[in-house]
Design a protein around this motif. Structure first.
Motif, short mmCIF file in Angstrom:
data_model
loop_
_atom_site.label_atom_id
_atom_site.label_comp_id
_atom_site.label_asym_id
_atom_site.label_seq_id
_atom_site.Cartn_x
_atom_site.Cartn_y
_atom_site.Cartn_z
N VAL A 250 -0.81 -12.66 12.10
CA VAL A 250 -0.27 -11.48 11.43
C VAL A 250 -0.36 -11.72 9.92
O VAL A 250 0.00 -12.80 9.45
CB VAL A 250 1.20 -11.21 11.83
CG1 VAL A 250 1.65 -9.84 11.33
CG2 VAL A 250 1.39 -11.30 13.34
N TYR A 252 0.78 -10.48 6.07
CA TYR A 252 1.86 -9.76 5.38
C TYR A 252 1.57 -9.72 3.89
O TYR A 252 1.17 -10.74 3.31
CB TYR A 252 3.20 -10.48 5.57
CG TYR A 252 3.62 -10.61 7.01
CD1 TYR A 252 4.43 -9.65 7.61
CD2 TYR A 252 3.21 -11.71 7.78
CE1 TYR A 252 4.81 -9.77 8.95
CE2 TYR A 252 3.58 -11.83 9.10
CZ TYR A 252 4.37 -10.86 9.68
OH TYR A 252 4.75 -10.98 11.00
N ASP A 309 6.49 -11.93 14.46
CA ASP A 309 6.99 -10.99 13.45
C ASP A 309 8.44 -11.31 13.07
O ASP A 309 8.80 -11.34 11.90
CB ASP A 309 6.93 -9.58 14.06
CG ASP A 309 6.26 -8.59 13.15
OD1 ASP A 309 5.73 -9.00 12.09
OD2 ASP A 309 6.26 -7.41 13.50
N ARG A 321 4.25 -6.00 6.82
CA ARG A 321 3.12 -6.28 7.72
C ARG A 321 1.92 -5.43 7.32
O ARG A 321 2.04 -4.23 7.19
CB ARG A 321 3.55 -5.98 9.16
CG ARG A 321 2.47 -6.26 10.17
CD ARG A 321 3.10 -6.57 11.51
NE ARG A 321 2.54 -5.73 12.55
CZ ARG A 321 2.86 -5.79 13.83
NH1 ARG A 321 3.78 -6.64 14.22
NH2 ARG A 321 2.31 -5.01 14.70
N ARG A 322 0.80 -6.09 7.17
CA ARG A 322 -0.42 -5.40 6.71
C ARG A 322 -1.37 -5.16 7.88
O ARG A 322 -1.90 -4.08 8.07
CB ARG A 322 -1.07 -6.31 5.66
CG ARG A 322 -2.34 -5.82 5.09
CD ARG A 322 -2.94 -6.91 4.20
NE ARG A 322 -4.13 -6.43 3.59
CZ ARG A 322 -4.29 -6.20 2.28
NH1 ARG A 322 -3.33 -6.49 1.43
NH2 ARG A 322 -5.41 -5.74 1.82
N TRP A 324 -2.60 -7.10 12.04
CA TRP A 324 -2.48 -8.23 12.98
C TRP A 324 -3.72 -8.25 13.88
O TRP A 324 -4.41 -7.25 14.02
CB TRP A 324 -1.20 -8.15 13.82
CG TRP A 324 -1.20 -7.03 14.83
CD1 TRP A 324 -0.81 -5.75 14.60
CD2 TRP A 324 -1.62 -7.08 16.20
NE1 TRP A 324 -0.97 -4.99 15.74
CE2 TRP A 324 -1.46 -5.78 16.74
CE3 TRP A 324 -2.11 -8.09 17.02
CZ2 TRP A 324 -1.77 -5.47 18.07
CZ3 TRP A 324 -2.44 -7.79 18.35
CH2 TRP A 324 -2.25 -6.49 18.85
#
Ligand code: FAD
Ligand code: FES
Length: 502
Positions: A250, A252, A309, A321-322, A324
């Protein structure tokens, strides 16, 4: 689901033309192993062609965390335990050779490689013991690793307590798709075909070479190099010595002033955490890997993703969060990669796999081993790794890996027999194994479409399980994965799932 690398690299062109009818070496797979091997062979004057089932970097290389490092979590201690100090030194030398090759090839390529220190850390007393075994192995291999006792948070730039850490300076972080884009551009400029969307489905071994069967025609060649990540051909039962491990990653966006890890981090405690930071258009982006599980064996993959997360946001509450994604890699039971001739291939088929999530260095080193054998120029470390035979501990692990596979095969067939039989379609985003007569049926609904397919893996008959995070059918035996429509995504299977008989 799109990796940070796919988001931030220019697209790599596809090539849907027919593969050549003949060449000297066919490389199957255009990840890092395949493109590195093709580059080495081409520059040694060998005629080579690459066939790729999907697109360049589509599977593991395009979805890695991209640390090009000789400090690799607790790998060195495992290699030492299984194979001894001589093999450990050869392993480190091979990884160093892989690292140096990539850095050399990528010199001057903007955004492909950046220097960074590597950090392996422990947060519990048990973790410290693991760390100390790794420290001893690193020292015996001559790596200048530094041991940090209870380092201050500020020193490492992390918002949590660390009991102890190992640090190795002057390692590198890669942008894996920029690396593949550059290798592919150079190969194509030298006239090497890289045919995409062209799956190899079989190979016939003849006296003087092979006939490689693909979805778009046959290719005659002297040699086939399998660089497919998984073991796609069953000669030598290599797949039975590999454990497929899938993880979530993930990315971020961090706000200004948030702690920013100084280095590429990996924890030795469970659940494992992998961290790296990159600057993307002036924004600090933190990438966290976790949620490792054997492919097809997690009951709710969505929960594993949520758990990564939760951990991220508990430590970086202002992170956003950008994107995943998820990927898998294969660990060999010996903890050493396999790179060599497949048994029963008449000396014509090489394969490379089993990097245990350390393929940035190992893919290149494996490509060197194979290309070296084809052109007759082997490195001394390659001979040491080739000569290593599985010890007793490894045989025990092979049996254990297969016992768990056998247990799953049986339990999953039983599970398919007691699967709920209902005519209601599965809810959006979900899937289940039902039963029609004697046959397990994989029913799923995605994008408003309900599909019913055979629930039996086309590799060797495993019963598929639904991956709720990624909406795919995953095989718990050797890690093959299929789309809801039945197309092969990855793993040793080469054939799509058939539609369930009405
Ligand atoms: C979550 C995660 C994080 C990782 N992080 C790191 C890291 O930080 N550092 C590190 O060193 N390593 C890391 N790794 C490991 C590393 O990414 C892999 O070992 C490496 O990318 C494997 O490269 P490959 O070329 O062998 O496989 P792949 O990149 O998977 O390439 C294989 C290619 O073969 C193609 N193919 C498959 N079957 C066929 C067929 N039948 N015919 C034709 N083509 C076929 C596939 O479509 C694919 O494109 C990580 C792995 C994972 C899963
Ligand atoms: S991957 Fe081997 S049976 Fe499915």
């Amino acid at each position: 689901m799109r990796s940070l690398w796919a988001e931030t690299a220019p697209p790599i062109p596809d090539d849907a033309s027919a593969p050549p009818g003949g060449t000297t070496v066919v490389v199957a797979g255009a990840g890092l192993t395949g493109l590195a091997a093709a580059t080495m062979l081409q520059s040694a004057g060998v005629r080579v062609a690459v066939v790729e089932a999907r697109s360049i970097g589509a599977v593991t290389t395009g979805n890695t965390t991209g640390k090009l490092s000789l400090l690799q979590g607790d790998v060195l201690a495992h290699v030492r335990e299984h194979a001894g100090d001589e093999a450990l030194r050869a392993y480190v030398e091979s990884n160093r050779a892989g690292q140096e090759w990539l850095c050399r090839e990528m010199q001057g390529i903007a955004g492909a490689v950046a220097e960074e220190s590597a950090v392996t850390y422990a947060t519990t007393p048990a973790g410290v013991k693991t760390l100390d075994a790794e420290f001893a192995a690193a020292q015996s291999a001559g790596l200048p690793v530094e041991r940090l006792a209870q380092p201050a948070r500020d020193e490492l730039g992390v918002p949590f307590e660390i009991e102890a850490a190992l640090r190795l300076e002057a390692q590198f972080r890669l942008h894996p798709l920029r690396v593949l884009a550059e290798l592919a551009r150079r190969l194509r400029a030298q006239g090497v075909p890289i045919v995409t969307g062209c799956r190899m489905t079989d190979v016939a071994v003849e006296d003087h070479g092979v006939v490689v069967k693909t979805e778009r025609g046959d290719i005659r060649a002297a040699t086939l190099v399998l660089a497919a990540g998984a073991s796609v051909l069953d000669r030598g039962l290599l797949f039975a010595r590999l454990v497929p491990s899938r993880s979530f990653v993930v990315a971020y966006d961090l706000p200004a002033g948030a702690p920013s890890p100084r280095g590429m981090f990996l924890s030795v405690d469970e659940p494992s955490r992998s961290l790296r930071c990159d600057d993307v258009d002036g924004i600090r982006v933190l990438t966290i890997g976790g949620g490792a599980h054997i492919t097809g064996r997690a009951e709710h993959t969505g929960r594993l993703l949520a758990e990564v997360d939760d951990w991220a946001l508990s430590n970086w509450p202002a992170a956003r969060r950008r994107t995943w994604w998820a990927a898998q890699d294969y660990r060999s039971v010996t903890h050493l990669p396999f790179a060599g001739l497949l048994p029963r291939s008449g000396g014509h088929i090489y394969a490379a796999t089993g990097y245990g999530k350390w393929g940035m260095t190992n893919a290149v080193a494996s490509a060197m081993r194979i290309a070296g054998r084809i052109v007759g120029s082997e490195e001394p470390w390659a001979a040491t790794l080739d000569a290593h035979h599985a010890g007793l501990a490894d045989i025990g692990e092979t049996i254990q890996a297969n016992t768990s596979v056998g247990g799953h095969l049986l339990a999953d067939w039983v599970r398919s027999g007691v699967g709920q039989s209902t005519t209601d379609p599965p809810a959006e985003g979900s899937g289940r194994i039902a039963r029609r007569g004697m046959s397990p049926v994989a029913e799923s609904t995605t994008g408003g479409v309900t599909r019913r397919l055979s629930g039996v893996c086309t590799h060797l008959g495993g019963i598929l399980t639904w991956n709720d995070a990624e909406c795919s059918w995953d095989c718990p035996l050797h890690g093959s994965r299929f789309t809801p429509g039945g197309q092969v995504l990855e793993g040793p299977a080469v054939a799509a799932l058939s539609t369930a008989d009405e």
